[in-house]
Design a protein around this motif. Structure first.
Motif, mmCIF file in Angstrom:
data_model
loop_
_atom_site.group_PDB
_atom_site.id
_atom_site.type_symbol
_atom_site.label_atom_id
_atom_site.label_comp_id
_atom_site.label_asym_id
_atom_site.label_seq_id
_atom_site.Cartn_x
_atom_site.Cartn_y
_atom_site.Cartn_z
ATOM 1 N N ASP A 190 10.809 -10.077 -2.973
ATOM 2 C CA ASP A 190 9.379 -11.087 -2.386
ATOM 3 C C ASP A 190 9.331 -11.021 -1.079
ATOM 4 O OD1 ASP A 190 8.950 -11.815 -4.979
ATOM 5 O OD2 ASP A 190 10.421 -13.641 -4.631
ATOM 6 N N ASP A 191 9.153 -9.968 -0.390
ATOM 7 C CA ASP A 191 9.201 -9.575 1.111
ATOM 8 C C ASP A 191 7.705 -9.025 1.147
ATOM 9 O OD1 ASP A 191 9.489 -7.385 0.104
ATOM 10 O OD2 ASP A 191 10.867 -6.472 1.341
ATOM 11 N N ASN A 192 7.267 -8.625 2.244
ATOM 12 C CA ASN A 192 6.149 -8.235 2.711
ATOM 13 C C ASN A 192 6.206 -6.423 2.768
ATOM 14 O OD1 ASN A 192 4.440 -10.444 3.155
ATOM 15 N ND2 ASN A 192 5.341 -11.019 4.961
ATOM 16 N N HIS A 193 7.226 -6.011 2.595
ATOM 17 C CA HIS A 193 7.416 -4.573 2.563
ATOM 18 C C HIS A 193 6.493 -3.843 1.268
ATOM 19 C CE1 HIS A 193 10.507 -4.491 6.154
ATOM 20 N NE2 HIS A 193 10.828 -5.571 5.451
ATOM 21 N N VAL A 194 6.461 -2.447 1.992
ATOM 22 C CA VAL A 194 5.246 -2.102 0.685
ATOM 23 C C VAL A 194 6.176 -1.804 -0.783
ATOM 24 C CG1 VAL A 194 4.489 0.270 0.328
ATOM 25 C CG2 VAL A 194 4.264 -0.549 2.412
ATOM 26 N N PHE A 195 5.357 -2.225 -1.646
ATOM 27 C CA PHE A 195 5.638 -2.090 -2.885
ATOM 28 C C PHE A 195 4.260 -1.725 -3.791
ATOM 29 C CE2 PHE A 195 5.428 -3.502 -7.272
ATOM 30 C CZ PHE A 195 6.503 -2.987 -7.896
ATOM 31 N N LYS A 196 4.377 -0.814 -4.575
ATOM 32 C CA LYS A 196 3.009 -0.150 -5.159
ATOM 33 C C LYS A 196 3.451 0.469 -6.414
ATOM 34 C CE LYS A 196 -1.531 1.077 -4.480
ATOM 35 N NZ LYS A 196 -2.795 1.210 -3.590
ATOM 36 N N TRP A 197 2.753 0.209 -7.342
ATOM 37 C CA TRP A 197 2.905 0.850 -8.828
ATOM 38 C C TRP A 197 2.616 2.498 -8.632
ATOM 39 C CZ3 TRP A 197 6.357 -1.270 -11.664
ATOM 40 C CH2 TRP A 197 6.421 -2.699 -11.809
ATOM 41 N N VAL A 198 3.243 3.438 -9.050
ATOM 42 C CA VAL A 198 2.752 4.745 -8.876
ATOM 43 C C VAL A 198 1.306 4.942 -9.722
ATOM 44 C CG1 VAL A 198 3.257 6.949 -9.750
ATOM 45 C CG2 VAL A 198 4.842 5.588 -8.695
ATOM 46 N N ASP A 199 1.233 4.516 -10.808
ATOM 47 C CA ASP A 199 -0.241 4.725 -11.689
ATOM 48 C C ASP A 199 -1.216 4.229 -10.772
ATOM 49 O OD1 ASP A 199 0.948 2.249 -12.178
ATOM 50 O OD2 ASP A 199 0.226 2.207 -14.261
ATOM 51 N N GLU A 200 -0.839 2.809 -10.236
ATOM 52 C CA GLU A 200 -2.176 2.319 -9.536
ATOM 53 C C GLU A 200 -2.566 3.382 -8.127
ATOM 54 O OE1 GLU A 200 -1.328 -1.782 -8.873
ATOM 55 O OE2 GLU A 200 -1.459 -2.372 -11.003
ATOM 56 N N ALA A 201 -1.302 3.721 -7.630
ATOM 57 C CA ALA A 201 -1.557 4.382 -6.126
ATOM 58 C C ALA A 201 -2.263 5.665 -6.482
ATOM 59 C CB ALA A 201 -0.270 4.858 -5.613
ATOM 60 N N LEU A 202 -1.771 6.205 -7.824
ATOM 61 C CA LEU A 202 -2.364 7.427 -8.072
ATOM 62 C C LEU A 202 -4.070 7.394 -8.456
ATOM 63 C CD1 LEU A 202 0.379 9.357 -9.938
ATOM 64 C CD2 LEU A 202 -0.380 9.827 -7.657
ATOM 65 N N LEU A 203 -4.218 6.333 -9.132
ATOM 66 C CA LEU A 203 -5.667 5.866 -9.515
ATOM 67 C C LEU A 203 -6.385 5.716 -8.006
ATOM 68 C CD1 LEU A 203 -5.496 3.649 -12.518
ATOM 69 C CD2 LEU A 203 -6.520 5.874 -12.296
ATOM 70 N N ASN A 204 -5.760 4.858 -6.957
ATOM 71 C CA ASN A 204 -6.512 4.816 -5.871
ATOM 72 C C ASN A 204 -6.901 6.092 -5.213
ATOM 73 O OD1 ASN A 204 -4.687 1.890 -5.019
ATOM 74 N ND2 ASN A 204 -6.681 1.890 -5.964
ATOM 75 N N GLU A 205 -5.852 7.001 -5.215
ATOM 76 C CA GLU A 205 -6.177 8.088 -4.783
ATOM 77 C C GLU A 205 -7.126 9.234 -5.383
ATOM 78 O OE1 GLU A 205 -4.705 10.685 -1.469
ATOM 79 O OE2 GLU A 205 -3.951 8.563 -1.978
ATOM 80 N N VAL A 206 -7.139 9.100 -6.524
ATOM 81 C CA VAL A 206 -8.147 9.776 -7.165
ATOM 82 C C VAL A 206 -9.603 9.262 -6.773
ATOM 83 C CG1 VAL A 206 -9.405 10.265 -9.448
ATOM 84 C CG2 VAL A 206 -6.896 10.647 -9.077
ATOM 85 N N ASP A 207 -9.660 8.003 -6.954
ATOM 86 C CA ASP A 207 -11.024 7.323 -6.620
ATOM 87 C C ASP A 207 -11.255 7.720 -5.093
ATOM 88 O OD1 ASP A 207 -11.110 5.957 -9.043
ATOM 89 O OD2 ASP A 207 -10.292 4.232 -8.047
ATOM 90 N N ARG A 208 -10.274 7.585 -4.160
ATOM 91 C CA ARG A 208 -10.698 7.991 -2.712
ATOM 92 C C ARG A 208 -11.059 9.294 -2.578
ATOM 93 N NH1 ARG A 208 -8.754 10.556 1.378
ATOM 94 N NH2 ARG A 208 -6.718 11.091 0.233
ATOM 95 N N LEU A 209 -10.408 10.353 -3.452
ATOM 96 C CA LEU A 209 -10.775 11.671 -3.388
ATOM 97 C C LEU A 209 -11.921 12.176 -3.957
ATOM 98 C CD1 LEU A 209 -7.274 13.296 -4.175
ATOM 99 C CD2 LEU A 209 -8.534 13.498 -1.815
ATOM 100 N N SER A 210 -12.261 11.462 -5.008
ATOM 101 C CA SER A 210 -13.710 11.503 -5.729
ATOM 102 C C SER A 210 -14.949 11.045 -4.536
ATOM 103 C CB SER A 210 -13.759 10.707 -7.013
ATOM 104 O OG SER A 210 -14.997 10.580 -7.479
ATOM 105 N N SER A 211 -14.597 9.881 -3.991
ATOM 106 C CA SER A 211 -15.403 9.416 -3.022
ATOM 107 C C SER A 211 -15.799 10.549 -1.949
ATOM 108 C CB SER A 211 -15.659 8.093 -2.840
ATOM 109 O OG SER A 211 -14.232 8.087 -1.881
ATOM 110 N N GLU A 212 -14.613 10.960 -1.407
ATOM 111 C CA GLU A 212 -14.765 11.780 -0.465
ATOM 112 C C GLU A 212 -15.558 13.260 -0.706
ATOM 113 O OE1 GLU A 212 -13.852 13.628 3.462
ATOM 114 O OE2 GLU A 212 -14.140 11.592 2.695
#
Length: 154
Positions: free
Chosen positions: A60-82
């Motif tokens: 429960d800290d403020n350090h980075v935590f991110k699910w891999v599947d969500e990170a990859l979906l974000n990356e695909v969305d970002r690359l698609s818009s680019e």
């Protein structure tokens, strides 16, 4: 099986804001490591975590935590818009691209080709001249030696 863990719902919020895409470095400067969840709500689900937080077993800290599947979906969305943005730029540049620019481009290519051909021909003439000069020098030296030899003989 739920995709929501107790403390974090997948959207990782840090002091620096939400991490978009695949995280590489935490706000604290530590590298990001890949881990596998052992929790009951998300068994065997892969996630990214700050190496500092992992090594110190922080919760429960403020350090980075991110699910891999969500990170990859974000990356695909970002690359698609680019990709869409770049595609739009190409379309706009095709409209702006007029005949004069095309002629200049063709002229420049032809000019470059002619320069290359002239350079190659000059190189071949120079190398041929060098070979001819070497032959002349050898013949000249041979003639001089014969003349000197005949003078000594007479």
């Amino acid at each position: 099986m739920s995709n929501i863990s107790g403390a974090s719902s997948g959207s990782s919020t840090t002091r620096r804001g939400r991490v978009v895409g695949v995280p590489t470095v935490c706000w604290c400067g530590a590298q990001i490591v890949g881990k596998i969840s052992k929790s009951d709500p998300n068994p065997y689900r892969r996630y990214f975590r700050c190496a500092f937080a992992v090594s110190n077993k922080l919760m429960d800290d403020n350090h980075v935590f991110k699910w891999v599947d969500e990170a990859l979906l974000n990356e695909v969305d970002r690359l698609s818009s680019e990709a869409k943005r770049l595609e739009q730029m190409v379309r706009e540049s095709e409209i702006v691209f007029d005949g004069a620019e095309y002629e200049n481009m063709v002229f420049d290519k032809v000019l470059m080709k002619v320069k290359e051909e002239v350079f190659e021909k000059v190189e071949s003439v120079v190398s041929e001249s060098k070979r001819y000069m070497k032959k002349l020098m050898i013949v000249g030296i041979a003639v001089c030696m014969i003349v000197v030899g005949l003078e000594n003989f007479i």
